[in-house]
Design a protein around this motif. Sequence first.
Motif, short mmCIF file in Angstrom:
data_model
loop_
_atom_site.label_atom_id
_atom_site.label_comp_id
_atom_site.label_asym_id
_atom_site.label_seq_id
_atom_site.Cartn_x
_atom_site.Cartn_y
_atom_site.Cartn_z
N LEU A 127 0.83 -1.21 0.00
CA LEU A 127 0.00 0.00 0.00
C LEU A 127 0.86 1.26 0.00
O LEU A 127 0.51 2.27 -0.63
CB LEU A 127 -0.93 -0.01 1.22
N THR A 128 1.99 1.23 0.71
CA THR A 128 2.88 2.39 0.68
C THR A 128 3.42 2.62 -0.73
O THR A 128 3.50 3.78 -1.21
CB THR A 128 4.04 2.18 1.67
N GLY A 129 3.77 1.53 -1.40
CA GLY A 129 4.23 1.68 -2.78
C GLY A 129 3.17 2.23 -3.70
O GLY A 129 3.44 3.11 -4.55
N LEU A 130 1.91 1.77 -3.53
CA LEU A 130 0.83 2.27 -4.37
C LEU A 130 0.57 3.75 -4.12
O LEU A 130 0.35 4.53 -5.06
CB LEU A 130 -0.44 1.45 -4.11
N THR A 171 0.99 6.90 -6.65
CA THR A 171 -0.10 7.82 -6.91
C THR A 171 0.38 9.27 -6.80
O THR A 171 0.02 10.13 -7.62
CB THR A 171 -1.26 7.58 -5.93
N VAL A 172 1.19 9.55 -5.77
CA VAL A 172 1.72 10.91 -5.61
C VAL A 172 2.58 11.29 -6.81
O VAL A 172 2.50 12.41 -7.33
CB VAL A 172 2.53 11.00 -4.30
N VAL A 173 3.42 10.35 -7.24
CA VAL A 173 4.27 10.62 -8.41
C VAL A 173 3.41 10.89 -9.64
O VAL A 173 3.68 11.80 -10.44
CB VAL A 173 5.23 9.45 -8.65
N ALA A 174 2.34 10.13 -9.80
CA ALA A 174 1.46 10.32 -10.96
C ALA A 174 0.76 11.66 -10.92
O ALA A 174 0.43 12.23 -11.97
CB ALA A 174 0.43 9.19 -11.00
N TYR A 175 0.54 12.19 -9.70
CA TYR A 175 -0.12 13.49 -9.56
C TYR A 175 0.87 14.64 -9.69
O TYR A 175 0.52 15.79 -9.49
CB TYR A 175 -0.82 13.59 -8.21
N GLY A 176 2.12 14.37 -9.94
CA GLY A 176 3.07 15.46 -10.15
C GLY A 176 4.19 15.50 -9.14
O GLY A 176 5.01 16.41 -9.16
N GLY A 177 4.22 14.51 -8.23
CA GLY A 177 5.33 14.44 -7.28
C GLY A 177 5.09 15.26 -6.04
O GLY A 177 4.11 15.99 -5.91
N ILE A 195 3.47 10.52 3.81
CA ILE A 195 2.75 9.45 3.12
C ILE A 195 3.10 8.10 3.75
O ILE A 195 2.23 7.24 3.97
CB ILE A 195 3.08 9.45 1.62
N VAL A 196 4.37 7.91 4.03
CA VAL A 196 4.79 6.66 4.68
C VAL A 196 4.10 6.50 6.04
O VAL A 196 3.62 5.42 6.40
CB VAL A 196 6.32 6.63 4.82
N LEU A 197 4.02 7.59 6.80
CA LEU A 197 3.38 7.53 8.11
C LEU A 197 1.87 7.30 8.01
O LEU A 197 1.25 6.82 8.96
CB LEU A 197 3.64 8.81 8.89
N MET A 198 1.26 7.63 6.87
CA MET A 198 -0.18 7.42 6.71
C MET A 198 -0.53 5.97 6.40
O MET A 198 -1.68 5.58 6.50
CB MET A 198 -0.71 8.32 5.59
N ASP A 205 -2.34 21.30 -0.59
CA ASP A 205 -3.74 21.57 -0.89
C ASP A 205 -4.34 20.55 -1.84
O ASP A 205 -5.55 20.30 -1.83
CB ASP A 205 -3.88 22.98 -1.50
N ASP A 206 -3.53 19.96 -2.69
CA ASP A 206 -4.06 19.06 -3.71
C ASP A 206 -4.13 17.63 -3.17
O ASP A 206 -3.30 16.78 -3.47
CB ASP A 206 -3.21 19.12 -4.97
N LEU A 207 -5.12 17.39 -2.32
CA LEU A 207 -5.29 16.05 -1.76
C LEU A 207 -5.60 15.06 -2.87
O LEU A 207 -6.31 15.38 -3.81
CB LEU A 207 -6.42 16.04 -0.72
N PHE A 208 -5.09 13.88 -2.75
CA PHE A 208 -5.31 12.87 -3.78
C PHE A 208 -6.11 11.71 -3.18
O PHE A 208 -6.20 11.53 -1.97
CB PHE A 208 -3.96 12.37 -4.31
N ILE A 209 -6.66 10.92 -4.07
CA ILE A 209 -7.48 9.80 -3.63
C ILE A 209 -6.62 8.78 -2.88
O ILE A 209 -5.43 8.65 -3.14
CB ILE A 209 -8.16 9.14 -4.85
N ASN A 210 -7.21 8.07 -1.94
CA ASN A 210 -6.58 7.01 -1.14
C ASN A 210 -5.75 7.54 0.03
O ASN A 210 -5.06 6.76 0.67
CB ASN A 210 -5.68 6.10 -2.00
#
Length: 364
Positions: free
Chosen positions: A16-19, A23-29, A38-41, A71-76
């Motif tokens: 899940l951490t990898g996914l 996702t963050v990278v796909a949204y622009g890093g 993200i790791v802590l989440m 500000d740009d929250l992403f899904i998951n």
Amino acid sequence: MRFQPILVDVLLAVVLTGLMTATVVAYGGADPSAFALIVLMIAPIAVRQRAPVITMCVMLGALTVYAMLNDDLFINTGLGVLVAMFTVATLRPRWVAALMFAATTLVMASVYLTLSPVMTWPETMQAIVIVLVAWGLGESTRRWGERVEHLAERATQAAADERIRIARELHDVVAHHMSVVSLQAGVAQYVLDSDLATARQAIATVGDTSREALTEMRRLLDVLRIDGHGELGPQPGLADLDGLVARMRRAGVPVDVEVRGERRPLAPGPDLCAYRVAQESLTNILKHAGPATARVTLDYTAGHLLTLEIVNTGNPPPPPGPGHTPRGIHNMRERAELYGGTVTAGPVDGGFGVVLRLPTGRDR
């Protein structure tokens, strides 16, 4: 191969951490601090079963800080929180799960409605409802686990009770029949040279009694068979009382039987209980009373109550020590209590008497 739960949780956390990172990278890093959050989440899932409340608090804190910095929250972003909510509801008391759900609701409302410009209140409510569903699933899982544990405890207790019952049956069979065999063998040895007819009769009684003992023991052993091929026979009951009395008479104890009222059949359990009480009482007469006569009285006149009385005119058994109940009497009382009955035992009319009062479950 079976994996330990902690290994499964570690693997889940890594995946899940990898996914989420992808996702963050796909949204622009994101900057390095964002990746750490993200790791802590999600990574604390690895220890969710050891510290579910701490795991959830860390995830909620990381989610809050991440929302404040991005500000740009992403899904998951709340996927780890869902897993943590399920775990808390499964492993912790209901009030702890309620507190964690309230904390999650507060965090989500603050994050999605206050800190995020892209989330609307319907989307926020949807996220809260999803967390509520995770709580419900965890609660159902916990109840299911408690039910399975309860059923396992009941099965264990049932197995223990069955072992006790079989041990009691074996005790009754061996104690009665072996007492008769021992006594008659002694008689045969004593009169072998002086009274051949009596010796032959005693030896015949030994043979009959040992065969009856083997038959009853085979019945008990058939119950223990697990291959389904045992030939199960009926357990003895009051219908076999005449045979029991005949054996006692052949063993040298005159026994009279009196029946008051109309005989009526009993359920198998109470019927076996009454027979075993009669057997144990007559065996005790044979072992302890010396030269004695016995009287067995079956009283059906009370309608829904059977009274079985066994009285002898011989020597009473040796008095027990303070606070000690003889094993035979203790077993008889336990049997009677299983079916709502009582057993009293004590000196009567210069001898010793045992009285069983047993509900029959039928009204006249």
